[in-house]
Design a protein around this motif. Structure first.
Motif, PDB file in Angstrom:
ATOM      1  N   VAL A   1      -3.379  -7.093  -1.951  1.00 55.86           N
ATOM      2  CA  VAL A   1      -3.579  -6.854  -0.519  1.00 55.86           C
ATOM      3  C   VAL A   1      -3.759  -5.374  -0.224  1.00 55.86           C
ATOM      4  CG1 VAL A   1      -2.532  -7.063   1.766  1.00 55.86           C
ATOM      5  CG2 VAL A   1      -2.298  -8.927   0.115  1.00 55.86           C
ATOM      6  N   GLY A   2      -2.876  -4.523  -0.782  1.00 56.17           N
ATOM      7  CA  GLY A   2      -2.921  -3.094  -0.484  1.00 56.17           C
ATOM      8  C   GLY A   2      -4.251  -2.444  -0.815  1.00 56.17           C
ATOM      9  N   PRO A   3      -4.706  -2.492  -2.076  1.00 55.32           N
ATOM     10  CA  PRO A   3      -5.998  -1.881  -2.411  1.00 55.32           C
ATOM     11  C   PRO A   3      -7.169  -2.525  -1.672  1.00 55.32           C
ATOM     12  CG  PRO A   3      -4.705  -2.251  -4.401  1.00 55.32           C
ATOM     13  CD  PRO A   3      -3.984  -2.931  -3.283  1.00 55.32           C
ATOM     14  N   ALA A   4      -7.099  -3.864  -1.452  1.00 57.33           N
ATOM     15  CA  ALA A   4      -8.198  -4.547  -0.775  1.00 57.33           C
ATOM     16  C   ALA A   4      -8.328  -4.109   0.677  1.00 57.33           C
ATOM     17  CB  ALA A   4      -8.009  -6.064  -0.849  1.00 57.33           C
TER      18      ALA A   4
ATOM     19  N   VAL B   1       1.016   4.566   1.653  1.00 58.85           N
ATOM     20  CA  VAL B   1       1.929   3.452   1.934  1.00 58.85           C
ATOM     21  C   VAL B   1       1.180   2.130   2.026  1.00 58.85           C
ATOM     22  CG1 VAL B   1       3.645   4.895   3.074  1.00 58.85           C
ATOM     23  CG2 VAL B   1       1.849   3.835   4.440  1.00 58.85           C
ATOM     24  N   THR B   2      -0.145   2.196   2.264  1.00 56.59           N
ATOM     25  CA  THR B   2      -0.945   0.966   2.246  1.00 56.59           C
ATOM     26  C   THR B   2      -1.038   0.442   0.816  1.00 56.59           C
ATOM     27  OG1 THR B   2      -2.239   1.730   4.142  1.00 56.59           O
ATOM     28  CG2 THR B   2      -3.176  -0.052   2.828  1.00 56.59           C
ATOM     29  N   ILE B   3      -1.294   1.352  -0.136  1.00 58.85           N
ATOM     30  CA  ILE B   3      -1.232   0.993  -1.554  1.00 58.85           C
ATOM     31  C   ILE B   3       0.139   1.438  -2.059  1.00 58.85           C
ATOM     32  CG2 ILE B   3      -2.209   1.266  -3.855  1.00 58.85           C
ATOM     33  CD1 ILE B   3      -4.869   1.913  -2.616  1.00 58.85           C
ATOM     34  N   ALA B   4       1.051   0.496  -2.107  1.00 60.78           N
ATOM     35  CA  ALA B   4       2.384   0.772  -2.661  1.00 60.78           C
ATOM     36  C   ALA B   4       2.445   0.153  -4.053  1.00 60.78           C
ATOM     37  CB  ALA B   4       3.463   0.191  -1.747  1.00 60.78           C
ATOM     38  N   CYS B   5       2.591  -1.174  -4.130  1.00 57.40           N
ATOM     39  CA  CYS B   5       2.515  -1.860  -5.418  1.00 57.40           C
ATOM     40  C   CYS B   5       1.137  -1.607  -6.015  1.00 57.40           C
ATOM     41  CB  CYS B   5       2.724  -3.362  -5.230  1.00 57.40           C
ATOM     42  SG  CYS B   5       4.340  -3.786  -4.551  1.00 57.40           S
TER      43      CYS B   5
END
Length: 529
Positions: A26-29, A255-259
């Motif tokens: 979800v984060g990278p997308a 913070v959008t890309i965390a994991c």
């Protein structure tokens, strides 16, 4: 039930799939809306220098302290005042994970009915794998091969026989039914001995999901080298035509890309379940660091799928028309197109493979998250002087999780109610975990910079993002006082713990050096002789 010495390959599978939920998809997308290059750089640099250190360090720190969780370690190395506030942050973080992932899985099971059979069939495969390895003592390699073949057979079967829940089933809508089933399953997984279901399920999923990543990366390579219609990167490296309302790249990207770059949730898994299953300390690098690398590869695969899986830039822009768009659906759509083009797999089967990957990643994180939240509830009970056994603690977890998920309707809308706080809370949690590792390194007179550098960067960026969110929650016409209040609690708790951590580092620097455990054992033996 929880302490089971485990082969490092099996434990790596458990750790990898537990930390790699839906978030590294979800984060990278979502983050590629700023362009693919910032997302690519943060994932690669973050994985190598931030996430690897964080996950490996948290696992090592817990093993050196009899498998204590990060919450309990904070009391030992930072102080009881900081630890109590730390538990508040941990509780909120884990609650966000289990509620949000229940909604994500529910949506995928409804939108991709072909993923239903492989998702639940994986449980049966996991039970048989656990029985074969731990009770029948069969060799790991043939068991793994048979298990992975069985899982992919289930994917083919699911693609041929999609399962669609009727609009009213047992008096419930499909959304309500799947959410209740997921929480019941998570409760059972939380209570069973770890070797029965959780560990073999995560291991066999990890191998199967790694095969899925090989297929995804392989489809890109074969598409570039051999396909007639070579895939193109249709997304811009830096997006200068951002939709209205898109926040600034700094600090929100981090913070959008965390994991997939660094995640505080990983510290909970490392110290909550993985450390209790480590066979020997040397395995911690393979399990912790390689687990982070596996998740980074998933994030890279996601970036490739959502920037190269669309035919034209206009198609890409039609998906990314607002901040927050994209997500798992863009990953499944784009990745399916790449696999169809590069490997010749039918589009529906490719989509089923990727949707099943996403569901299994999210499900393994949800059941581990429920187990970890049970630990947290029990630790909170110890803090207030009350002993809470595993059954009441699990009931509390299920009640709070279902209550939040259904708080805004039986469709599960409430599961994402406090999710906007996940990114900042998760990253603040990562910096606090790194502070514990730094204190331990200073006490042992080892170089703390590998922990202090990512600690400082992540804390500054996540605190900046938390303050930005706080201001957004008070905008006229868009005010959200629940999120505002929770954000204030998280900010205050994080600052307090950070101050306590700095003071603890100063005390550690002034105190006599703490010998390593092996050195202490040698001294004890010499004294006895």
């Amino acid at each position: 039930m929880d302490y089971v010495p485990t082969n490092k390959f099996i434990l790596w599978g458990h750790h990898f799939t537990s930390v790699a939920g839906a978030a590294p998809i979800v984060g990278p997308a979502i983050a590629v809306i700023w362009g693919w290059l910032p997302a690519f750089l943060w994932v690669t640099v973050g994985t190598v220098f931030f996430a690897g250190m964080h996950d490996f360090g948290a696992l090592w720190a817990s093993v050196r302290n009899k498998g204590l969780s990060i919450g309990a370690l904070s009391a030992r190395y930072i102080g009881k005042r900081g630890a109590n506030l730390f538990l508040v942050v941990i509780f909120l973080l884990m609650l966000m994970v289990i509620a949000a992932f229940a909604v994500v899985i529910k949506n995928l099971l409804i939108s991709t009915p072909a993923a239903v059979i492989p998702t639940w069939g994986a449980i049966g495969v996991a039970l048989l794998v656990g029985l074969a390895v731990y009770r029948l003592r069969w060799p790991l390699v043939p068991v793994t091969i048979v298990g992975v073949v069985a899982l992919y057979a289930l994917i083919v079967l699911g693609n041929a026989v999609p399962v669609v829940i009727p609009e009213s089933f047992l008096g419930m809508s499909p959304a309500t039914f799947w959410i209740i089933v997921l929480f019941v399953y998570g409760a059972m997984a939380s209570l069973l001995p770890v070797w029965v279901l959780l560990q073999p399920r995560d291991y066999i999923n990890g191998v199967q999901l790694f095969v899925g990543l090989i297929l995804l990366f392989g489809s890109v390579l074969t598409g570039v080298l051999f396909a007639a219609n070579k895939p193109d990167i249709v997304a811009p490296a830096f997006n200068t035509n951002l939709p209205d309302g898109t926040p600034s790249l700094v600090p929100l990207l981090f913070v959008t890309i965390a994991c997939g770059a660094i995640s505080g949730f990983h510290g909970m898994v490392s110290s909550g379940t993985s450390s209790k299953q480590l066979d020997k300390e040397k395995d911690s690098r393979f399990v912790g660091y390689f687990g982070a690398v596996g998740e980074g590869m998933l994030s890279l695969g996601t970036i490739l799928a959502v920037i190269g899986g669309f035919k034209t830039a206009a198609d890409w822009q039609s998906v990314y028309k607002a901040f927050g768009e994209g997500g798992v659906e863009a990953f499944v759509q784009g990745g399916g197109a790449l696999m169809e083009n590069g490997l010749g797999l039918p589009a529906s089967l490719s989509a089923t493979v990727l949707a099943t990957m996403a569901v299994l990643f999210a499900a393994t994180t949800m059941d581990t998250g429920m187990r970890l939240l049970r630990f947290v509830v029990q630790e909170i009970g110890q803090t207030v002087g009350t002993k809470i056994t595993k059954f009441p603690a699990t009931l509390v977890v299920v009640a709070v999780g279902i209550g939040l998920t259904f708080s805004q309707g039986l469709g599960g809308e409430g599961g994402l109610r406090i999710w906007p706080l996940f990114g900042t809370t998760n990253q603040l949690m990562a910096s606090l975990t790194l502070s514990i590792i730094a204190v331990m390194l200073i006490r042992k007179r080892r170089n703390p910079l590998p922990a202090l550098i990512p600690l400082t960067i992540v804390f500054v960026l996540s605190f900046w993002a938390a303050i930005s969110q706080l201001l957004d929650f008070t905008k006229p016409g868009q005010a959200d006082w629940l999120l505002f209040s929770l954000d204030v609690i998280i900010i205050v708790a994080s600052v307090w713990v950070a101050i306590e951590a700095v003071l603890a580092m100063r005390r550690a620097k002034l105190a006599p050096p703490e010998p390593d455990d092996e050195d202490a054992k040698i001294v004890a033996v010499r004294e006895e002789l």
